[in-house]
Design a protein around this motif. Structure first.
Motif, PDB file in Angstrom:
ATOM      1  N   GLY A  57       0.541  -1.282   0.374  1.00 47.17           N
ATOM      2  CA  GLY A  57       0.070   0.132   0.102  1.00 47.17           C
ATOM      3  C   GLY A  57       0.947   1.324   0.234  1.00 47.17           C
ATOM      4  O   GLY A  57       1.694   1.348  -0.522  1.00 47.17           O
ATOM      5  N   PRO A  58       0.309   2.238   0.466  1.00 47.95           N
ATOM      6  CA  PRO A  58       1.451   3.614   0.434  1.00 47.95           C
ATOM      7  C   PRO A  58       1.959   3.295   0.975  1.00 47.95           C
ATOM      8  O   PRO A  58       2.492   2.416   2.633  1.00 47.95           O
ATOM      9  CB  PRO A  58       0.156   4.492   1.302  1.00 47.95           C
ATOM     10  CG  PRO A  58      -1.199   4.089   0.784  1.00 47.95           C
ATOM     11  CD  PRO A  58      -0.935   2.459   1.009  1.00 47.95           C
ATOM     12  N   TYR A  59       3.615   3.881   0.652  1.00 45.01           N
ATOM     13  CA  TYR A  59       5.068   4.009   1.915  1.00 45.01           C
ATOM     14  C   TYR A  59       5.971   5.125   1.014  1.00 45.01           C
ATOM     15  O   TYR A  59       4.806   6.456   0.062  1.00 45.01           O
ATOM     16  CB  TYR A  59       5.482   2.242   1.258  1.00 45.01           C
ATOM     17  CG  TYR A  59       6.629   2.505   0.427  1.00 45.01           C
ATOM     18  CD1 TYR A  59       7.552   3.253  -0.973  1.00 45.01           C
ATOM     19  CD2 TYR A  59       5.065   2.506  -1.532  1.00 45.01           C
ATOM     20  CE1 TYR A  59       7.432   2.782  -2.097  1.00 45.01           C
ATOM     21  CE2 TYR A  59       5.883   2.166  -2.333  1.00 45.01           C
ATOM     22  CZ  TYR A  59       7.018   2.875  -3.073  1.00 45.01           C
ATOM     23  OH  TYR A  59       7.494   2.634  -3.911  1.00 45.01           O
ATOM     24  N   VAL A  60       6.343   5.631   2.141  1.00 45.51           N
ATOM     25  CA  VAL A  60       7.720   6.233   1.679  1.00 45.51           C
ATOM     26  C   VAL A  60       8.997   6.030   1.917  1.00 45.51           C
ATOM     27  O   VAL A  60       8.991   5.031   2.875  1.00 45.51           O
ATOM     28  CB  VAL A  60       7.734   7.399   2.506  1.00 45.51           C
ATOM     29  CG1 VAL A  60       6.256   8.359   2.827  1.00 45.51           C
ATOM     30  CG2 VAL A  60       7.556   7.477   4.031  1.00 45.51           C
ATOM     31  N   GLY A  61       9.956   5.995   0.744  1.00 44.43           N
ATOM     32  CA  GLY A  61      10.956   5.752   1.071  1.00 44.43           C
ATOM     33  C   GLY A  61      11.956   5.220  -0.419  1.00 44.43           C
ATOM     34  O   GLY A  61      10.610   5.865  -1.214  1.00 44.43           O
ATOM     35  N   GLU A  62      13.066   3.932   0.012  1.00 41.97           N
ATOM     36  CA  GLU A  62      13.516   3.828  -1.810  1.00 41.97           C
ATOM     37  C   GLU A  62      12.029   3.154  -2.108  1.00 41.97           C
ATOM     38  O   GLU A  62      12.061   2.155  -2.218  1.00 41.97           O
ATOM     39  CB  GLU A  62      14.497   3.244  -1.510  1.00 41.97           C
ATOM     40  CG  GLU A  62      15.639   3.784  -1.162  1.00 41.97           C
ATOM     41  CD  GLU A  62      15.723   4.762  -1.779  1.00 41.97           C
ATOM     42  OE1 GLU A  62      16.511   4.463  -3.087  1.00 41.97           O
ATOM     43  OE2 GLU A  62      16.342   5.830  -1.733  1.00 41.97           O
ATOM     44  N   PRO A  63      11.687   3.129  -3.875  1.00 40.67           N
ATOM     45  CA  PRO A  63      11.278   2.105  -3.975  1.00 40.67           C
ATOM     46  C   PRO A  63      11.901   0.598  -4.427  1.00 40.67           C
ATOM     47  O   PRO A  63      13.033   0.253  -3.677  1.00 40.67           O
ATOM     48  CB  PRO A  63      11.582   2.348  -5.601  1.00 40.67           C
ATOM     49  CG  PRO A  63      11.969   3.715  -5.826  1.00 40.67           C
ATOM     50  CD  PRO A  63      12.845   4.443  -4.755  1.00 40.67           C
ATOM     51  N   THR A  64      10.847   0.038  -3.859  1.00 39.25           N
ATOM     52  CA  THR A  64      10.653  -1.558  -3.397  1.00 39.25           C
ATOM     53  C   THR A  64       9.811  -2.654  -4.931  1.00 39.25           C
ATOM     54  O   THR A  64       8.880  -2.151  -5.463  1.00 39.25           O
ATOM     55  CB  THR A  64      10.214  -2.228  -2.609  1.00 39.25           C
ATOM     56  OG1 THR A  64      10.587  -3.314  -2.689  1.00 39.25           O
ATOM     57  CG2 THR A  64       8.772  -1.562  -2.386  1.00 39.25           C
ATOM     58  N   ASP A  65      10.808  -3.352  -4.929  1.00 37.96           N
ATOM     59  CA  ASP A  65       9.748  -4.345  -6.000  1.00 37.96           C
ATOM     60  C   ASP A  65       9.365  -5.269  -5.694  1.00 37.96           C
ATOM     61  O   ASP A  65       8.498  -6.118  -5.918  1.00 37.96           O
ATOM     62  CB  ASP A  65      11.287  -5.975  -7.002  1.00 37.96           C
ATOM     63  CG  ASP A  65      11.701  -4.762  -7.829  1.00 37.96           C
ATOM     64  OD1 ASP A  65      11.769  -3.882  -7.980  1.00 37.96           O
ATOM     65  OD2 ASP A  65      13.275  -5.245  -7.714  1.00 37.96           O
ATOM     66  N   HIS A  66       8.849  -6.085  -4.360  1.00 31.44           N
ATOM     67  CA  HIS A  66       8.118  -6.008  -3.310  1.00 31.44           C
ATOM     68  C   HIS A  66       7.125  -5.871  -3.597  1.00 31.44           C
ATOM     69  O   HIS A  66       6.320  -5.588  -2.250  1.00 31.44           O
ATOM     70  CB  HIS A  66       9.072  -6.715  -2.325  1.00 31.44           C
ATOM     71  CG  HIS A  66      10.601  -7.659  -2.182  1.00 31.44           C
ATOM     72  ND1 HIS A  66      10.372  -8.160  -2.555  1.00 31.44           N
ATOM     73  CD2 HIS A  66      11.978  -6.589  -1.889  1.00 31.44           C
ATOM     74  CE1 HIS A  66      11.873  -8.552  -2.699  1.00 31.44           C
ATOM     75  NE2 HIS A  66      12.815  -7.452  -2.205  1.00 31.44           N
ATOM     76  N   THR A  67       6.127  -5.575  -4.078  1.00 28.82           N
ATOM     77  CA  THR A  67       5.286  -5.256  -4.136  1.00 28.82           C
ATOM     78  C   THR A  67       3.779  -6.081  -3.768  1.00 28.82           C
ATOM     79  O   THR A  67       3.093  -6.149  -3.289  1.00 28.82           O
ATOM     80  CB  THR A  67       4.452  -4.719  -5.324  1.00 28.82           C
ATOM     81  OG1 THR A  67       4.326  -5.499  -6.873  1.00 28.82           O
ATOM     82  CG2 THR A  67       5.176  -3.034  -5.631  1.00 28.82           C
ATOM     83  N   ILE A  68       4.219  -7.393  -4.070  1.00 27.28           N
ATOM     84  CA  ILE A  68       3.466  -9.087  -3.748  1.00 27.28           C
ATOM     85  C   ILE A  68       3.937  -9.781  -2.299  1.00 27.28           C
ATOM     86  O   ILE A  68       5.250  -9.643  -2.842  1.00 27.28           O
ATOM     87  CB  ILE A  68       2.161  -9.549  -4.894  1.00 27.28           C
ATOM     88  CG1 ILE A  68       1.855  -8.700  -5.517  1.00 27.28           C
ATOM     89  CG2 ILE A  68       2.141 -10.423  -3.885  1.00 27.28           C
ATOM     90  CD1 ILE A  68       0.792  -8.359  -4.590  1.00 27.28           C
ATOM     91  N   ILE A  69       3.916 -10.518  -1.383  1.00 19.46           N
ATOM     92  CA  ILE A  69       4.260 -10.722  -0.765  1.00 19.46           C
ATOM     93  C   ILE A  69       3.495 -11.694  -0.514  1.00 19.46           C
ATOM     94  O   ILE A  69       2.716 -11.924   0.304  1.00 19.46           O
ATOM     95  CB  ILE A  69       4.619 -10.053   0.662  1.00 19.46           C
ATOM     96  CG1 ILE A  69       5.778  -9.149   0.339  1.00 19.46           C
ATOM     97  CG2 ILE A  69       6.162 -11.326   1.377  1.00 19.46           C
ATOM     98  CD1 ILE A  69       6.227  -8.352   1.226  1.00 19.46           C
ATOM     99  N   PRO A  70       4.294 -13.228  -0.549  1.00 19.32           N
ATOM    100  CA  PRO A  70       3.430 -14.712   0.010  1.00 19.32           C
ATOM    101  C   PRO A  70       3.076 -14.704   1.482  1.00 19.32           C
ATOM    102  O   PRO A  70       4.344 -14.268   2.110  1.00 19.32           O
ATOM    103  CB  PRO A  70       4.251 -15.375  -0.746  1.00 19.32           C
ATOM    104  CG  PRO A  70       4.907 -15.000  -1.827  1.00 19.32           C
ATOM    105  CD  PRO A  70       5.410 -13.434  -1.668  1.00 19.32           C
TER     106      PRO A  70
END
Length: 152
Positions: A57-70
């Motif tokens: 969902g919403p976040y601040v900080g470095e972009p992440t590839d982890h948009t879906i986590i099982p």
């Protein structure tokens, strides 16, 4: 700055009815990241519908590839199953850690409960080794309770 000083600001954000849920969550992330020196990435993950996975969902900080986590994978995925706070003083010592950035040294994840169900979590990464205290846990539990009231 003590974390308790931020509590009224969290309550103010939560009560801003003119903003969408995501806008309020983003404001919470921005407030925490800007006011707590060792909160370097602040974001929310939520259960992705009926799937056994979390969606960023919403976040601040470095972009992440982890948009879906099982569920079960990484610290966030473990909290989705355990329903318990997870404080990681040293991410390098964790076998089941998903690295988002080489600068991250520690992580804290606190679940969000709505009607007794774990519907998501706040996730905070720190570039400082072992920065999180019991005060962080209690404060972030407060934040999660406020967010839960928004979602109910």
């Amino acid at each position: 700055m003590t974390l308790d000083i931020l509590k009224p600001k969290i309550k103010t954000i939560v009560t801003q009815d003119i903003l969408s849920l995501d806008e309020r969550l983003l404001k919470i992330c921005e407030l925490l990241e800007a006011n707590v020196a060792y909160y370097n990435w602040v974001g929310f993950y939520f259960k992705n519908g009926d799937k056994n996975e979390l969606k960023l969902g919403p976040y601040v900080g470095e972009p992440t590839d982890h948009t879906i986590i099982p569920f079960g994978k990484g610290i966030c995925g473990q909290v989705a199953i355990s329903n318990e706070n997870f404080v990681v003083p040293d991410v390098a010592a964790q076998d089941n850690y998903i690295a988002c950035s080489i600068t991250v040294k520690a992580e804290i994840v606190i679940p969000i409960f709505v009607n007794g169900e774990n519907i998501g979590q706040i996730d905070i990464d720190s570039n400082t080794p072992d920065p999180f205290t019991e005060a962080d846990e209690r404060f972030l539990e407060f934040v999660c309770k406020e967010v839960a009231q928004l979602i109910q």
